[in-house]
Design an enzyme around this catalytic site. Structure first.
Site, PDB file in Angstrom:
ATOM      1  N   ARG A 232      -0.702   6.900   9.921  1.00 37.71           N
ATOM      2  CA  ARG A 232      -1.117   6.383   8.619  1.00 37.71           C
ATOM      3  C   ARG A 232      -1.203   7.502   7.576  1.00 37.71           C
ATOM      4  NH1 ARG A 232      -3.690   1.311   8.689  1.00 37.71           N
ATOM      5  NH2 ARG A 232      -2.733   0.028  10.312  1.00 37.71           N
TER       6      ARG A 232
ATOM      7  N   ARG B  50       0.850  -1.194   0.000  1.00 38.03           N
ATOM      8  CA  ARG B  50       0.000   0.000   0.000  1.00 38.03           C
ATOM      9  C   ARG B  50       0.886   1.245   0.000  1.00 38.03           C
ATOM     10  NH1 ARG B  50      -3.435  -0.022   5.142  1.00 38.03           N
ATOM     11  NH2 ARG B  50      -4.686  -1.540   3.992  1.00 38.03           N
TER      12      ARG B  50
ATOM     13  N   LYS C 239      -2.637   2.213  15.248  1.00 37.20           N
ATOM     14  CA  LYS C 239      -2.577   3.169  14.143  1.00 37.20           C
ATOM     15  C   LYS C 239      -3.146   4.520  14.571  1.00 37.20           C
ATOM     16  CE  LYS C 239      -6.880   1.214  12.338  1.00 37.20           C
ATOM     17  NZ  LYS C 239      -7.478   0.444  11.236  1.00 37.20           N
TER      18      LYS C 239
ATOM     19  N   CYS D 153     -15.616  -2.491   1.525  1.00 41.56           N
ATOM     20  CA  CYS D 153     -14.231  -2.909   1.782  1.00 41.56           C
ATOM     21  C   CYS D 153     -13.912  -4.151   0.947  1.00 41.56           C
ATOM     22  CB  CYS D 153     -14.027  -3.187   3.269  1.00 41.56           C
ATOM     23  SG  CYS D 153     -14.891  -4.650   3.874  1.00 41.56           S
TER      24      CYS D 153
ATOM     25  N   CYS E 120      -8.917 -10.752   2.965  1.00 41.68           N
ATOM     26  CA  CYS E 120      -8.797 -10.130   4.277  1.00 41.68           C
ATOM     27  C   CYS E 120      -8.973 -11.170   5.374  1.00 41.68           C
ATOM     28  CB  CYS E 120      -9.818  -9.010   4.446  1.00 41.68           C
ATOM     29  SG  CYS E 120      -9.719  -8.226   6.081  1.00 41.68           S
TER      30      CYS E 120
ATOM     31  N   CYS F 203     -13.397  -0.514   7.957  1.00 40.07           N
ATOM     32  CA  CYS F 203     -12.545   0.193   6.996  1.00 40.07           C
ATOM     33  C   CYS F 203     -13.344   1.065   6.030  1.00 40.07           C
ATOM     34  CB  CYS F 203     -11.694  -0.813   6.223  1.00 40.07           C
ATOM     35  SG  CYS F 203     -10.438  -1.634   7.221  1.00 40.07           S
TER      36      CYS F 203
ATOM     37  N   LYS G  38      -4.521   8.401  12.788  1.00 35.57           N
ATOM     38  CA  LYS G  38      -4.959   8.963  11.515  1.00 35.57           C
ATOM     39  C   LYS G  38      -5.243  10.461  11.631  1.00 35.57           C
ATOM     40  CE  LYS G  38      -6.993   4.591   9.960  1.00 35.57           C
ATOM     41  NZ  LYS G  38      -8.208   3.909   9.464  1.00 35.57           N
TER      42      LYS G  38
END
Length: 563
Positions: free
Chosen positions: A141, A72, A203, A429, A435, A478, A205
């Protein structure tokens, strides 16, 4: 105090994200990485996955799972040059499967890369001036930003701040360059002055929004900056903290949360504010229970007033009172729009972000042709990705519009001209088969489900109603489902929780309406509600607002602003 989780050990012992990745990559016996390296790979922008469709058959045949990887990009603001798009397209054709996937974090990931090709794929990314550093993992992120900075000077300024913040907050370790590019090992001691030797608890953001469009879902961000524009100039930002969409089924201690306002800052304070919030979470976030490790839980555990005071102490200034703002929509704007400089910008609908040639649909070929045209005739144009899985062709000279229109039409990239509002406003997603967290289908289910839902809208005279639908294969969210008017959250194969009552601006969360139901039950419930909406709505009332007003659901109230 509880002991830190095992992942904390992995991070601390990793020698700043190196671990034994080089040895894992060189191991010819397995297509997988060592267990600890699977976790460290995330900090390098990759995930190890396997094809769950064939997992059981391979187990019975005594074969290891069908492992592959995705990479990614770290792509602040979702901005690429035409040449970079072409480079990513070539990399995906050579090393990946299923084309390019535009994500809800305003970037690209390429699936199906075999372990033996990972280094070549990373080197191709680096060669075009991009990287995958911190695109995944317990770090800051990809920084998202309002989609079209070429439309105004304010957007351009906001994008510049997002790009600078991304660079400032990325890991300082040279592990990525050593692992993927063969750079010699660093001499002497390294330090991570912002992220720390164990990096973040989870994470983190950041996102920048420019009203009246909430195209980044700013309330879902750990830290959100909402541009305040006065007399055509950027005066600063109202700051929101503590947003997050993830949850776990059956665990009441986990929940989605909308970010709360804490005040206003001027543009020159953005980096200091972001660093203060990030390091507060670094030092006070939960490192024992990962389900409780996001910033939103730290905000609630400590209290919003305490968080604001700690951010102010670390930043070295006092936030001003919030100025206030108004959003009118959050979906992407499709079709052509003229910018202030006379150049044009084309918003393209990319269903579920999948840019792939399959079953007679040639979107990957079409985007390649558009990028090649721009690279030759307008190299300073840009391809801009949106957090809603779409793409803008930005900065197009007027004399190239006709040719780009022809390419878009020929390759199924002109859906904005004919698709219904539902088809334009749906996010899904990836989910199965790759996944590892997915409990139910999402992207693969939508081509069959959407027409059946659209038929219900047509039946009740609601064909072009701008309802937003979001589907997630699991409760981690997500696709930011908890902010949708209608959301489906995977519970088990073929079964979903039906969530209702978010608003079209992304300023109100939805609530559970029906739990663990099948597709026929979902459609039956929506059929009844669409009928009630069609007959009982007020003038210009949106579906989510109707459900909240009539108490079909009781959406949770947003958290109060800090004093």
């Amino acid at each position: 105090m509880s002991e830190p989780s095992d992942l904390e050990r992995i991070k601390r012992d990793s020698r700043h994200l190196r671990g034994s990745l080089l040895e894992s990559l060189a191991d010819p016996v397995t297509r997988a990485l060592r267990a600890d390296d699977v976790q460290l790979l995330k900090f390098h922008g990759g995930y190890q996955q396997d094809d769950r469709d064939v997992r059981e058959a391979r187990r019975l045949a005594k074969l290891e799972p069908d492992y592959s990887f995705f990479l990614r990009l770290r792509l602040p603001g979702g901005v690429m040059s035409p040449a970079q798009w072409l480079a990513m397209d070539a990399m995906a054709q050579r090393h990946g499967t299923r084309g390019l996937r535009l994500t809800t974090r305003q970037t690209i990931q390429t699936h199906g890369i075999e372990k033996r090709n990972l280094r070549a794929a990373a080197q191709a990314i680096h060669a075009c001036g991009l990287d995958t550093i911190a695109a995944c993992g317990d770090d800051n992120r990809n920084v998202v930003a309002a989609v079209n900075p070429l439309l105004s000077r304010v957007h351009a300024r906001v994008f510049e701040q997002a790009q600078a913040l991304s660079l400032h907050l990325r890991p300082q370790s040279r592990a990525w360059h050593e692992t993927w590019l063969g750079e010699p090992p660093s001499a002497g001691d390294e330090a991570e002055p912002l992220l720390g030797d164990a990096y973040l608890p989870r994470k983190f953001k950041h996102g920048f929004a420019v009203p009246p469009d909430n195209d980044i879902d700013v309330y879902s961000q750990d830290v959100g900056f909402v541009a305040i524009v006065e007399e055509g100039e950027l005066a600063g930002y109202d700051v929101l903290v503590g947003g997050g969409m993830g949850a776990s089924h059956g665990d009441a201690k986990t929940y989605p949360r909308m970010a709360s306002p804490i005040g206003f800052i001027t543009p020159d304070h953005v980096t200091a504010l972001a660093v203060a919030a990030l390091t507060t979470q670094r030092d006070f976030g939960d490192r024992a229970e990962r389900r409780h490790a996001r910033f939103k839980y730290t905000v609630d555990d400590k209290g919003l007033a305490w968080i604001k005071a700690e951010i102010e102490r670390r930043a070295g200034f006092t936030l001003q009172p919030a100025r206030g703002f108004e959003f009118t929509q959050r979906g992407d704007r499709f079709g052509w729009r003229e910018g202030e400089d006379g150049r044009w910008h084309l918003g393209l609908r990319i269903p579920f972000g999948r840019v792939h040639d399959k079953d007679g649909v040639t979107r990957q070929t079409g985007m390649r042709a558009i990028a090649a045209l721009l690279a030759e005739h307008a190299p300073d144009a840009q391809i801009r990705l949106t957090p809603n899985q779409n793409a803008f062709i930005a900065g197009v000279p007027a004399n190239r519009r006709e040719r780009i229109d022809a390419l878009a039409k020929a390759h199924d990239l002109a859906l904005h001209r004919s698709a219904t509002r539902l088809a334009l406003n749906t996010i899904a997603c990836v989910a199965l088969p790759t996944c590892g967290l997915a409990m139910a289908e999402s992207e693969r289910w939508m081509p069959g489900f959407l027409p059946r839902m659209q038929a219900l809208l047509d039946q009740h005279g609601l064909r072009d109603e701008p309802i937003d639908l979001r589907i997630s294969g699991c409760p981690n969210g997500c696709s930011r489902p908890y902010l949708a008017e209608i959301a489906l959250i995977g519970k088990a194969p073929g079964r979903y929780n039906l969530m209702l009552g978010g608003d079209h601006r992304g300023q109100r969360m939805n609530a559970l309406y029906r739990e663990n139901i099948t597709e026929p039950e979902i459609l039956a419930a929506l059929d009844e509600l669409f009928a009630r909406f069609a007959s009982g709505r007020e003038d210009d009332e949106h579906f989510g607002d109707f459900l909240a007003r009539t108490h079909v659901v009781a959406p949770p109230q947003p958290r109060e602003a800090a004093a």
